[in-house]
Design a protein around this motif. Structure first.
Motif, PDB file in Angstrom:
ATOM      1  N   UNK A 109       0.807  -1.221   0.000  1.00  0.00           N
ATOM      2  CA  UNK A 109       0.000   0.000   0.000  1.00  0.00           C
ATOM      3  C   UNK A 109       0.840   1.270   0.000  1.00  0.00           C
ATOM      4  N   UNK A 110       2.159   1.144   0.111  1.00  0.00           N
ATOM      5  CA  UNK A 110       3.038   2.318   0.154  1.00  0.00           C
ATOM      6  C   UNK A 110       3.430   2.712  -1.270  1.00  0.00           C
ATOM      7  N   UNK A 111       3.350   4.010  -1.638  1.00  0.00           N
ATOM      8  CA  UNK A 111       3.819   4.432  -2.971  1.00  0.00           C
ATOM      9  C   UNK A 111       5.315   4.166  -3.123  1.00  0.00           C
ATOM     10  N   UNK A 112       5.669   3.330  -4.092  1.00  0.00           N
ATOM     11  CA  UNK A 112       7.071   2.928  -4.246  1.00  0.00           C
ATOM     12  C   UNK A 112       7.931   4.035  -4.846  1.00  0.00           C
ATOM     13  N   UNK A 113       7.304   5.047  -5.462  1.00  0.00           N
ATOM     14  CA  UNK A 113       8.071   6.110  -6.104  1.00  0.00           C
ATOM     15  C   UNK A 113       8.942   6.871  -5.117  1.00  0.00           C
ATOM     16  N   UNK A 114       8.547   6.894  -3.833  1.00  0.00           N
ATOM     17  CA  UNK A 114       9.332   7.646  -2.845  1.00  0.00           C
ATOM     18  C   UNK A 114      10.683   6.984  -2.594  1.00  0.00           C
ATOM     19  N   UNK A 115      10.830   5.710  -2.987  1.00  0.00           N
ATOM     20  CA  UNK A 115      12.089   4.996  -2.766  1.00  0.00           C
ATOM     21  C   UNK A 115      13.057   5.143  -3.936  1.00  0.00           C
ATOM     22  N   UNK A 116      12.633   5.775  -5.027  1.00  0.00           N
ATOM     23  CA  UNK A 116      13.502   5.870  -6.205  1.00  0.00           C
ATOM     24  C   UNK A 116      14.824   6.569  -5.909  1.00  0.00           C
ATOM     25  N   UNK A 117      14.844   7.690  -5.167  1.00  0.00           N
ATOM     26  CA  UNK A 117      16.154   8.296  -4.865  1.00  0.00           C
ATOM     27  C   UNK A 117      17.117   7.350  -4.161  1.00  0.00           C
ATOM     28  N   UNK A 118      16.598   6.440  -3.332  1.00  0.00           N
ATOM     29  CA  UNK A 118      17.457   5.462  -2.658  1.00  0.00           C
ATOM     30  C   UNK A 118      18.101   4.538  -3.687  1.00  0.00           C
ATOM     31  N   UNK A 119      17.323   4.103  -4.682  1.00  0.00           N
ATOM     32  CA  UNK A 119      17.865   3.234  -5.729  1.00  0.00           C
ATOM     33  C   UNK A 119      18.903   3.973  -6.564  1.00  0.00           C
ATOM     34  N   UNK A 120      18.673   5.254  -6.811  1.00  0.00           N
ATOM     35  CA  UNK A 120      19.633   6.037  -7.591  1.00  0.00           C
ATOM     36  C   UNK A 120      20.948   6.183  -6.821  1.00  0.00           C
ATOM     37  N   UNK A 121      20.859   6.462  -5.513  1.00  0.00           N
ATOM     38  CA  UNK A 121      22.067   6.589  -4.696  1.00  0.00           C
ATOM     39  C   UNK A 121      22.820   5.267  -4.598  1.00  0.00           C
ATOM     40  N   UNK A 122      22.075   4.164  -4.517  1.00  0.00           N
ATOM     41  CA  UNK A 122      22.715   2.864  -4.333  1.00  0.00           C
ATOM     42  C   UNK A 122      23.257   2.272  -5.634  1.00  0.00           C
ATOM     43  N   UNK A 123      22.511   2.459  -6.738  1.00  0.00           N
ATOM     44  CA  UNK A 123      22.842   1.765  -7.994  1.00  0.00           C
ATOM     45  C   UNK A 123      23.195   2.703  -9.140  1.00  0.00           C
ATOM     46  N   UNK A 124      23.105   4.006  -8.925  1.00  0.00           N
ATOM     47  CA  UNK A 124      23.440   4.940  -9.988  1.00  0.00           C
ATOM     48  C   UNK A 124      22.288   5.147 -10.960  1.00  0.00           C
ATOM     49  N   UNK A 125      22.622   5.505 -12.198  1.00  0.00           N
ATOM     50  CA  UNK A 125      21.616   5.864 -13.194  1.00  0.00           C
ATOM     51  C   UNK A 125      21.506   4.846 -14.315  1.00  0.00           C
ATOM     52  N   UNK A 126      22.150   3.718 -14.199  1.00  0.00           N
ATOM     53  CA  UNK A 126      22.242   2.805 -15.322  1.00  0.00           C
ATOM     54  C   UNK A 126      21.116   1.793 -15.419  1.00  0.00           C
ATOM     55  N   UNK A 127      21.376   0.788 -16.229  1.00  0.00           N
ATOM     56  CA  UNK A 127      20.418  -0.266 -16.544  1.00  0.00           C
ATOM     57  C   UNK A 127      19.983  -1.012 -15.280  1.00  0.00           C
ATOM     58  N   UNK A 128      20.960  -1.343 -14.416  1.00  0.00           N
ATOM     59  CA  UNK A 128      20.649  -2.148 -13.236  1.00  0.00           C
ATOM     60  C   UNK A 128      19.711  -1.427 -12.277  1.00  0.00           C
ATOM     61  N   UNK A 129      19.845  -0.122 -12.176  1.00  0.00           N
ATOM     62  CA  UNK A 129      18.976   0.639 -11.269  1.00  0.00           C
ATOM     63  C   UNK A 129      17.516   0.556 -11.704  1.00  0.00           C
ATOM     64  N   UNK A 130      17.277   0.670 -13.010  1.00  0.00           N
ATOM     65  CA  UNK A 130      15.900   0.625 -13.503  1.00  0.00           C
ATOM     66  C   UNK A 130      15.312  -0.785 -13.398  1.00  0.00           C
TER      67      UNK A 130
ATOM     68  N   UNK B 283      16.200  -3.012 -11.103  1.00  0.00           N
ATOM     69  CA  UNK B 283      15.964  -3.233  -9.679  1.00  0.00           C
ATOM     70  C   UNK B 283      14.710  -2.501  -9.205  1.00  0.00           C
ATOM     71  N   UNK B 284      14.494  -1.296  -9.711  1.00  0.00           N
ATOM     72  CA  UNK B 284      13.305  -0.556  -9.284  1.00  0.00           C
ATOM     73  C   UNK B 284      12.041  -1.193  -9.845  1.00  0.00           C
ATOM     74  N   UNK B 285      12.104  -1.723 -11.062  1.00  0.00           N
ATOM     75  CA  UNK B 285      10.966  -2.450 -11.610  1.00  0.00           C
ATOM     76  C   UNK B 285      10.651  -3.687 -10.787  1.00  0.00           C
ATOM     77  N   UNK B 286      11.687  -4.410 -10.354  1.00  0.00           N
ATOM     78  CA  UNK B 286      11.485  -5.570  -9.492  1.00  0.00           C
ATOM     79  C   UNK B 286      10.862  -5.151  -8.166  1.00  0.00           C
ATOM     80  N   UNK B 287      11.356  -4.057  -7.610  1.00  0.00           N
ATOM     81  CA  UNK B 287      10.842  -3.559  -6.326  1.00  0.00           C
ATOM     82  C   UNK B 287       9.369  -3.197  -6.441  1.00  0.00           C
TER      83      UNK B 287
ATOM     84  N   UNK C 172       5.383   0.411 -14.990  1.00  0.00           N
ATOM     85  CA  UNK C 172       5.269   1.763 -14.434  1.00  0.00           C
ATOM     86  C   UNK C 172       6.553   2.183 -13.739  1.00  0.00           C
ATOM     87  N   UNK C 173       7.128   1.265 -12.945  1.00  0.00           N
ATOM     88  CA  UNK C 173       8.354   1.584 -12.230  1.00  0.00           C
ATOM     89  C   UNK C 173       9.519   1.862 -13.158  1.00  0.00           C
ATOM     90  N   UNK C 174       9.664   1.042 -14.191  1.00  0.00           N
ATOM     91  CA  UNK C 174      10.766   1.239 -15.143  1.00  0.00           C
ATOM     92  C   UNK C 174      10.600   2.567 -15.872  1.00  0.00           C
TER      93      UNK C 174
END
Length: 250
Positions: A102-123, A125-129, A190-192
């Motif tokens: 029930x939590x909007x996952x978009x608020x966690x995107x900056x965490x994924x960017x800080x952890x994984x950068x801006x590349x393919x793996x970050x997107x 991982x966020x889609x999986x999340x 949507x996440x990707x």
């Protein structure tokens, strides 16, 4: 309702939507710069499909979405089966997955960017999340829907745990899991796209964000329609397969 009648009604609703769109623009109720005619939007969409750079962006998005679902599906099903079958661990961890669903996952995107950068793996991982919580909750419900008598009968005939999973749990769970996977795919896409729009140099979300910032409304709507069509095709393909494997329940 007859399936053909249902499809006819759905097609009529879609046709009515685009007809209303055309009439609103033709009657100048809205500035065409803000809402261009649907014919212009579809013409631009077909032009994008013929453009090598746009096809590259679309290919990147499809690759990220595909890899995300390939990785998240076995993880989500295994977790859901484990939590649905084991009362102790299920009672401990089910509330967490229900809460995170029930939590909007978009608020966690900056965490994924800080952890994984801006590349393919970050997107990816966020889609999986985005998808895993829906898939785990569906797998939990599917595991709990399996009649206990079926499992006891299989055990009484000497079936191993692997055989019970394969011949009892999987057939009974499959249609429910596919329904969860279908919903999870929408969250995955949507996440990707959101990750690509937020910070990316490739993927369909990147030009969509640029068209919006440059006020290119025709291209923006064409990109949105293209992304929507891809999501609809994936959703309907999974719905068809879900109906096929779950027909025995009827």
């Amino acid at each position: 309702m007859n399936p053909w009648a249902r499809r006819f009604i759905q097609a009529a609703i879609i046709a009515g939507f685009f007809l209303a769109w055309h009439l609103i623009v033709a009657s100048h109720l809205v500035d065409p710069m803000l809402l261009p005619p649907p014919a212009d939007v579809f013409a631009r969409m077909f032009a994008l499909l013929g453009d090598a750079r746009s096809l590259h962006h679309l290919g990147v998005t499809l690759g990220e979405v595909t890899l995300a679902v390939v990785l998240v599906t076995p993880i989500g099903i295994a977790l859901g089966l484990f939590l649905g079958e084991n009362a102790y661990w299920g009672a401990a961890f089910r509330p967490l997955f229900y809460f995170m669903s029930s939590v909007p996952k978009s608020v966690f995107l900056p965490v994924f960017i800080l952890a994984l950068g801006m590349g393919f793996s970050q997107k990816v991982a966020f889609g999986m999340f985005q998808a895993i919580f829906v898939l785990v909750v569906a797998a939990i419900a599917a595991a709990q829907s399996v009649p206990v008598d079926y499992v006891r009968t299989a055990r009484s005939f000497g079936a191993t745990r692997a055989q019970i999973y394969r011949h009892v749990y999987l057939p009974a769970m499959l249609s429910v899991i596919l329904e969860g996977l279908r919903l999870g795919m929408i969250f995955n896409i949507t996440g990707v796209l959101f990750a690509e729009m937020y910070v990316s140099r490739a993927g369909l979300g990147y030009p969509i964000a640029n068209w919006g910032m440059n006020f290119d409304i025709v291209s923006l709507l064409a990109g949105i329609v293209l992304a929507s069509l891809v999501s609809i095709m994936v959703n309907e393909a999974l719905r068809w397969y879900e109906y096929r494997v779950g027909a025995w329940r009827g």
